[in-house]
Design a protein around this motif. Sequence first.
Motif, PDB file in Angstrom:
ATOM      1  N   SER A 180      43.047  44.236  37.509  1.00 43.42           N
ATOM      2  CA  SER A 180      42.500  43.901  36.542  1.00 43.42           C
ATOM      3  C   SER A 180      41.992  42.519  35.983  1.00 43.42           C
ATOM      4  CB  SER A 180      43.303  44.675  35.343  1.00 43.42           C
ATOM      5  OG  SER A 180      42.606  44.247  33.483  1.00 43.42           O
ATOM      6  N   ASP A 187      33.517  40.053  36.005  1.00 37.55           N
ATOM      7  CA  ASP A 187      32.563  40.774  35.154  1.00 37.55           C
ATOM      8  C   ASP A 187      31.832  39.537  34.827  1.00 37.55           C
ATOM      9  OD1 ASP A 187      30.994  43.224  33.728  1.00 37.55           O
ATOM     10  OD2 ASP A 187      32.554  42.139  31.850  1.00 37.55           O
ATOM     11  N   TYR A 207      37.335  47.166  49.932  1.00 32.48           N
ATOM     12  CA  TYR A 207      37.860  48.949  49.017  1.00 32.48           C
ATOM     13  C   TYR A 207      38.747  49.387  49.235  1.00 32.48           C
ATOM     14  CZ  TYR A 207      37.767  53.273  46.635  1.00 32.48           C
ATOM     15  OH  TYR A 207      37.407  53.948  46.009  1.00 32.48           O
ATOM     16  N   SER A 211      41.024  49.060  46.334  1.00 31.51           N
ATOM     17  CA  SER A 211      41.752  49.794  45.189  1.00 31.51           C
ATOM     18  C   SER A 211      42.858  50.639  44.785  1.00 31.51           C
ATOM     19  CB  SER A 211      40.705  51.713  46.644  1.00 31.51           C
ATOM     20  OG  SER A 211      41.953  50.978  47.564  1.00 31.51           O
ATOM     21  N   ASN A 214      42.748  52.478  42.093  1.00 31.31           N
ATOM     22  CA  ASN A 214      42.639  52.369  41.239  1.00 31.31           C
ATOM     23  C   ASN A 214      40.943  52.562  41.757  1.00 31.31           C
ATOM     24  OD1 ASN A 214      40.970  52.168  38.870  1.00 31.31           O
ATOM     25  ND2 ASN A 214      42.839  51.142  37.711  1.00 31.31           N
ATOM     26  N   PRO A 215      40.392  53.627  42.144  1.00 31.45           N
ATOM     27  CA  PRO A 215      39.587  53.169  42.922  1.00 31.45           C
ATOM     28  C   PRO A 215      38.466  52.811  41.771  1.00 31.45           C
ATOM     29  CG  PRO A 215      40.052  55.965  42.827  1.00 31.45           C
ATOM     30  CD  PRO A 215      40.914  55.116  42.214  1.00 31.45           C
ATOM     31  N   THR A 216      37.813  53.334  40.911  1.00 33.75           N
ATOM     32  CA  THR A 216      37.130  52.946  39.572  1.00 33.75           C
ATOM     33  C   THR A 216      37.011  50.974  39.670  1.00 33.75           C
ATOM     34  OG1 THR A 216      37.566  55.091  37.842  1.00 33.75           O
ATOM     35  CG2 THR A 216      36.929  52.766  36.649  1.00 33.75           C
ATOM     36  N   VAL A 217      38.147  50.734  39.452  1.00 37.56           N
ATOM     37  CA  VAL A 217      38.030  49.435  39.427  1.00 37.56           C
ATOM     38  C   VAL A 217      37.638  48.492  40.800  1.00 37.56           C
ATOM     39  CG1 VAL A 217      40.032  47.200  39.212  1.00 37.56           C
ATOM     40  CG2 VAL A 217      40.251  49.029  37.252  1.00 37.56           C
ATOM     41  N   ASP A 219      35.139  50.255  42.936  1.00 41.37           N
ATOM     42  CA  ASP A 219      33.864  49.946  42.815  1.00 41.37           C
ATOM     43  C   ASP A 219      33.306  49.272  41.790  1.00 41.37           C
ATOM     44  OD1 ASP A 219      34.169  52.140  44.250  1.00 41.37           O
ATOM     45  OD2 ASP A 219      34.475  54.111  42.776  1.00 41.37           O
ATOM     46  N   ALA A 220      34.061  48.895  40.110  1.00 37.93           N
ATOM     47  CA  ALA A 220      33.451  47.908  39.830  1.00 37.93           C
ATOM     48  C   ALA A 220      33.796  46.408  40.609  1.00 37.93           C
ATOM     49  CB  ALA A 220      34.607  48.127  38.044  1.00 37.93           C
ATOM     50  N   ASP A 223      30.779  45.963  42.882  1.00 40.49           N
ATOM     51  CA  ASP A 223      29.087  46.329  42.035  1.00 40.49           C
ATOM     52  C   ASP A 223      29.564  44.857  41.944  1.00 40.49           C
ATOM     53  OD1 ASP A 223      27.294  47.843  42.048  1.00 40.49           O
ATOM     54  OD2 ASP A 223      27.726  47.287  39.592  1.00 40.49           O
TER      55      ASP A 223
END
Length: 244
Positions: A180, A187, A207, A211, A214-217, A219-220, A223
């Motif tokens: 996180s 970011d 990846y 991961s 927590n694939p969402t984090v 991916d973020a 990206d």
Amino acid sequence: MLIQQTITKLQNLHLIGMAKGFDDQLSSVAAMSLSFEERFGILIDQETTYRENQRLKRLLKTAKLKFNSCVEDIDYQHNRGLDKSQMASLVTCQWIEKGVNLIMTGLTGSGKTWLACAFGNQACRQGKTVLFQRLPLLLEELQISHADGSFRKRLAQLAKCDLLILDDFGMAALTIQGRSDLLEVIDSRVGGRSTIVTSQIPVENWYGYLSGGNPTVADAILDRIISGSLRIPLQGESMRKLRK
């Protein structure tokens, strides 16, 4: 006495370069043959050079680069897959001005950190702010900062430097908090600040490292780091072995 007072006043006005230059002119026969305008112009140049050198010292001290490397010493003799045209473009630091990220991958000893510090040094020489951080240690520091309430302040420091070097990406397992925090750091720099990431892990395997359920984090983070980034995949043997 008047001359010494003039030198002292220049020093008190923080015109150190001019004070040194004025003192040098007093003992220079060649300087005595110059016009006032020429001698004064030389003093201005000396003050400008002094301030530029002092600023570079401050920037390098703040950057805390691991190696005192520079782009002029980049080794092209050994086949590491370096593209000279790409390197020449990177040396201009225009990618930093555009906020583009740079990813360097390769086996241990391939020269990733040395090269990252060389680009950091070049950025400092162009007046840009740089900060070198080993990612495993940075994530430990950020975890502690949550406890003492300094996380936001530390994040702001990382966000504002022109070039952030994150060394040894993938060297230590990521915790939920570390993942996180890494996302927050990346970011906070999107849209204007450049980051160099060095890693022994090929980009296509990032990846799986990020991961952790927590694939969402993941991916973020990917990206924000990879999108539009420049890449240097270093090849060949360890430079440490070759130097020995």
